[in-house]
Design a protein around this motif. Sequence first.
Motif, PDB file in Angstrom:
ATOM      1  N   GLY A 136       9.444   0.333   3.299  1.00 30.09           N
ATOM      2  CA  GLY A 136       7.797   0.345   2.980  1.00 30.09           C
ATOM      3  C   GLY A 136       7.078   2.365   2.638  1.00 30.09           C
ATOM      4  N   ALA A 137       7.739   3.084   1.632  1.00 30.03           N
ATOM      5  CA  ALA A 137       7.231   4.540   2.107  1.00 30.03           C
ATOM      6  C   ALA A 137       5.575   4.721   2.378  1.00 30.03           C
ATOM      7  N   GLY A 138       5.040   5.148   2.663  1.00 33.19           N
ATOM      8  CA  GLY A 138       3.862   5.589   3.259  1.00 33.19           C
ATOM      9  C   GLY A 138       2.848   4.327   3.706  1.00 33.19           C
ATOM     10  N   THR A 139       4.035   3.714   4.178  1.00 31.17           N
ATOM     11  CA  THR A 139       2.867   2.050   4.743  1.00 31.17           C
ATOM     12  C   THR A 139       3.728   1.604   6.413  1.00 31.17           C
ATOM     13  N   ALA A 140       2.821   1.159   7.231  1.00 28.37           N
ATOM     14  CA  ALA A 140       2.467   0.692   8.589  1.00 28.37           C
ATOM     15  C   ALA A 140       3.137  -0.247   8.436  1.00 28.37           C
ATOM     16  N   ASP A 159      12.160 -14.110  15.783  1.00 31.17           N
ATOM     17  CA  ASP A 159      11.072 -14.363  16.349  1.00 31.17           C
ATOM     18  C   ASP A 159      10.032 -14.204  15.223  1.00 31.17           C
ATOM     19  N   TYR A 160       9.878 -12.824  14.724  1.00 25.76           N
ATOM     20  CA  TYR A 160       9.076 -12.950  13.683  1.00 25.76           C
ATOM     21  C   TYR A 160       8.710 -13.542  12.599  1.00 25.76           C
ATOM     22  N   THR A 161       8.560 -14.272  12.515  1.00 28.46           N
ATOM     23  CA  THR A 161       7.695 -15.031  10.948  1.00 28.46           C
ATOM     24  C   THR A 161       6.417 -14.350  10.062  1.00 28.46           C
ATOM     25  N   HIS A 162       5.940 -13.037  10.138  1.00 33.54           N
ATOM     26  CA  HIS A 162       5.579 -12.409   8.880  1.00 33.54           C
ATOM     27  C   HIS A 162       6.178 -11.279   9.354  1.00 33.54           C
ATOM     28  N   ILE A 163       5.805 -10.264   7.772  1.00 40.40           N
ATOM     29  CA  ILE A 163       5.687  -8.615   8.034  1.00 40.40           C
ATOM     30  C   ILE A 163       4.574  -8.335   7.012  1.00 40.40           C
ATOM     31  N   ARG A 164       4.097  -7.772   7.804  1.00 42.50           N
ATOM     32  CA  ARG A 164       2.625  -6.657   7.280  1.00 42.50           C
ATOM     33  C   ARG A 164       2.505  -5.273   6.970  1.00 42.50           C
ATOM     34  N   TRP A 165       2.496  -4.350   5.639  1.00 39.18           N
ATOM     35  CA  TRP A 165       2.819  -3.197   5.451  1.00 39.18           C
ATOM     36  C   TRP A 165       1.426  -3.099   4.974  1.00 39.18           C
ATOM     37  N   THR A 166       1.202  -1.897   5.786  1.00 37.57           N
ATOM     38  CA  THR A 166      -0.350  -1.598   5.546  1.00 37.57           C
ATOM     39  C   THR A 166      -0.325  -0.502   5.213  1.00 37.57           C
ATOM     40  N   PHE A 167      -1.037  -0.291   3.888  1.00 34.81           N
ATOM     41  CA  PHE A 167      -0.840   1.036   2.517  1.00 34.81           C
ATOM     42  C   PHE A 167      -1.357   2.170   3.600  1.00 34.81           C
ATOM     43  N   GLN A 168      -0.945   3.349   3.334  1.00 29.73           N
ATOM     44  CA  GLN A 168      -1.846   5.132   4.426  1.00 29.73           C
ATOM     45  C   GLN A 168      -1.959   5.460   3.263  1.00 29.73           C
ATOM     46  N   ALA A 180       4.041  -4.460  -5.670  1.00 28.87           N
ATOM     47  CA  ALA A 180       2.404  -4.697  -5.408  1.00 28.87           C
ATOM     48  C   ALA A 180       2.116  -2.700  -6.977  1.00 28.87           C
ATOM     49  N   LYS A 181       1.409  -3.470  -8.552  1.00 27.80           N
ATOM     50  CA  LYS A 181       1.307  -2.688  -9.047  1.00 27.80           C
ATOM     51  C   LYS A 181      -0.554  -3.275  -9.232  1.00 27.80           C
ATOM     52  N   ASN A 182      -1.275  -1.770  -9.377  1.00 25.70           N
ATOM     53  CA  ASN A 182      -1.894  -1.771  -9.769  1.00 25.70           C
ATOM     54  C   ASN A 182      -3.023  -1.570 -11.628  1.00 25.70           C
ATOM     55  N   THR A 183      -3.132  -2.382 -11.821  1.00 24.03           N
ATOM     56  CA  THR A 183      -3.258  -2.894 -12.798  1.00 24.03           C
ATOM     57  C   THR A 183      -5.137  -3.095 -13.710  1.00 24.03           C
ATOM     58  N   GLY A 184      -5.722  -2.297 -12.934  1.00 22.29           N
ATOM     59  CA  GLY A 184      -7.126  -1.835 -12.773  1.00 22.29           C
ATOM     60  C   GLY A 184      -6.842  -0.469 -13.318  1.00 22.29           C
ATOM     61  N   ASN A 185      -8.217  -0.711 -13.405  1.00 19.68           N
ATOM     62  CA  ASN A 185      -8.837   1.172 -13.699  1.00 19.68           C
ATOM     63  C   ASN A 185      -9.064   2.416 -12.658  1.00 19.68           C
ATOM     64  N   LYS A 186      -9.307   1.352 -12.254  1.00 21.72           N
ATOM     65  CA  LYS A 186      -9.749   2.252 -10.421  1.00 21.72           C
ATOM     66  C   LYS A 186      -8.796   2.010  -8.994  1.00 21.72           C
ATOM     67  N   ALA A 187      -8.710   2.843  -8.022  1.00 17.12           N
ATOM     68  CA  ALA A 187      -7.453   3.553  -7.455  1.00 17.12           C
ATOM     69  C   ALA A 187      -8.063   2.303  -5.769  1.00 17.12           C
ATOM     70  N   ALA A 188      -6.848   1.950  -5.757  1.00 13.22           N
ATOM     71  CA  ALA A 188      -6.955   0.188  -4.424  1.00 13.22           C
ATOM     72  C   ALA A 188      -6.686   0.864  -3.520  1.00 13.22           C
ATOM     73  N   GLU A 189      -7.838   0.474  -2.179  1.00 15.28           N
ATOM     74  CA  GLU A 189      -7.340   1.118  -1.137  1.00 15.28           C
ATOM     75  C   GLU A 189      -7.726   0.297   0.206  1.00 15.28           C
ATOM     76  N   ASN A 190      -7.180   0.681   1.160  1.00 16.71           N
ATOM     77  CA  ASN A 190      -6.672  -0.377   2.090  1.00 16.71           C
ATOM     78  C   ASN A 190      -6.060  -1.702   1.939  1.00 16.71           C
ATOM     79  N   ILE A 191      -4.905  -1.487   1.278  1.00 20.40           N
ATOM     80  CA  ILE A 191      -3.910  -2.226   0.555  1.00 20.40           C
ATOM     81  C   ILE A 191      -3.184  -2.877   1.743  1.00 20.40           C
ATOM     82  N   SER A 192      -2.765  -3.969   2.040  1.00 25.58           N
ATOM     83  CA  SER A 192      -2.160  -4.569   3.021  1.00 25.58           C
ATOM     84  C   SER A 192      -1.240  -5.862   2.677  1.00 25.58           C
ATOM     85  N   VAL A 193      -0.276  -5.513   2.125  1.00 28.33           N
ATOM     86  CA  VAL A 193       0.969  -7.043   1.507  1.00 28.33           C
ATOM     87  C   VAL A 193       1.409  -7.216   3.011  1.00 28.33           C
TER      88      VAL A 193
END
Lengths: 406, 159
Positions: B95-99, B132-141, B65-78
Amino acid sequence: MNLNITIDFLLSTQIRAGPQPQAGAGPPAHAGPTEFARISQQQKVVNFFSNTNVRRSTMQYFKKLKATGILFALVMFAAGMQTAMAVGTASNTTIANTATVDYQVSGFAQATVTSNNETFLVDNRVDLTVANVAGTNVLPSSTDQPLTFTVTNTGNTTQGYALTATNGAGDFNMGNIRIYIDDGDNIWEGIGTETLYVAATNAFDLAANATSVNVYVVADTPGTPTNGQTSDIDLLATTLNAGTTTVTTGLTDADPNTAGVDVVFGDAAGTVDIVEDGQHSAVGTYTIAITPLTLVKSSVVAEDPFNGTTNPKAIPGARITYTLLVTNPGATDATTVVVVDDIPANTTYVAESITLGGAAQTDAEDSGVPVDNSDWNVTNPGAITVNVGTLGAAASVTITFDVTIN
Amino acid sequence: MKSLIKISSVFLLMLFAGQVLAAIELKTVAEIEITETDEKGKKKVKRVPATRVVPGTEVIYTISAKNTGNKAAENISVKDPIPENMAYVDGSAFGAGTAITFSVDGGKTYDKPEKLTVKNTTGKPRRATADDYTHIRWTFQFKLKPGQVAPVWFKAKLK
């Protein structure tokens, strides 16, 4: 005083010469306490005549093992079913993956962003398994003996297979080695039913997902081997491109990958091939298995001059009944079984007392006019001779005759 | 076509969310590890594009995930689905710093592995396994600063 028993039969005879401990030893299984005294008397008679010999005789062999073949085919069929296993995603399948991200900027939720669709193509992992279902017990000089193998496509692509069978280790070599392909029921039904494989052709295409086919190595046993000797046969399968006789070639680790479906060998090493060569092999063993007939002899005092049939004693003048139980414990028929038993010294044969399977036999030699198959003092002087004929697999027959103590 | 959709979605979010020049670019790469032996006979594990994949091969997915904008992105979940015909390799997601949480219901709900259950053949719930897993989610801290790139990984084995 010797009591000699000879048993002739058309197998490589394995009845051991020498005293037979079972000959009359021990009480009959059904003996109850009230019979104890009589048994003690029998025991004395038995000891008296205990030197029983069984003579080795003609060595010949007989031919077909049809029943055994069917048995192995059934075993093989069951095992063939068990080889099924998950194999893998078919080659040329596109695996796609797209990730998404949700996020906020300055507290505002933004639209979900989707990543590129990352794809790759599943390559062809060539993998095959040749397995021997079971060894085969054979007799010397037997023809068309099957050894059952399975060839399984454990890869992820339909492939063809070329087959070769060669003599491996063992005490002797089988002759006239051929390969037959099962006709679809996974049961060995003889060379007339299964399909003869022609060398260097494509034996069959097998679909992916552990599809397997029975393959029979068929060979003739030479006449020379003896009981317990073995002969190994290696069956080697080589992967071909489906529907062709072109041997499949695999990429090595050093070869560059292509954008299309690459061929990668993933097979294990077999008995006569190496790992990751697109081939697999297994060994099956023929074992010479001649099951000897068994002969158990027992005796009872039937009557004596003083007590009659009530608690008779083994005294001079007493009548002794000998019982010979001949058993074929093998899985094949024993043919032309002949039992010869010398009349013990100090006893006299009771005329016309031979029975075979409960049927009275005459003492005359009736071979010209086959009224029965037994004689006394004709074929073998001083002995009874009983032509049992064919004794089927797992069958037994009882012969009795009487003597009186001189 | 895909890039067009991506660009248009970026424009859409810029217009409607009113956050001009704030955007995340998401990139997925599939690689495999191969062992190479150099001239000195030393073995080296190398990552190459996943062009030689057969059943049993483990594929490493890297999602950046790359922030291409000019403001910080928060509550990111991939979120990433486990690709069809593949099975998640237990313990491989990072993922470093992710739950990291997983889904066993096609991405509807996510939870930690020890809290996930699926029904067995008799209808009774059992603990879910990696298969059994169908999806993975990384929640950025953390917040993704403008220009910052944060990769996450997981491995999946081709069935």
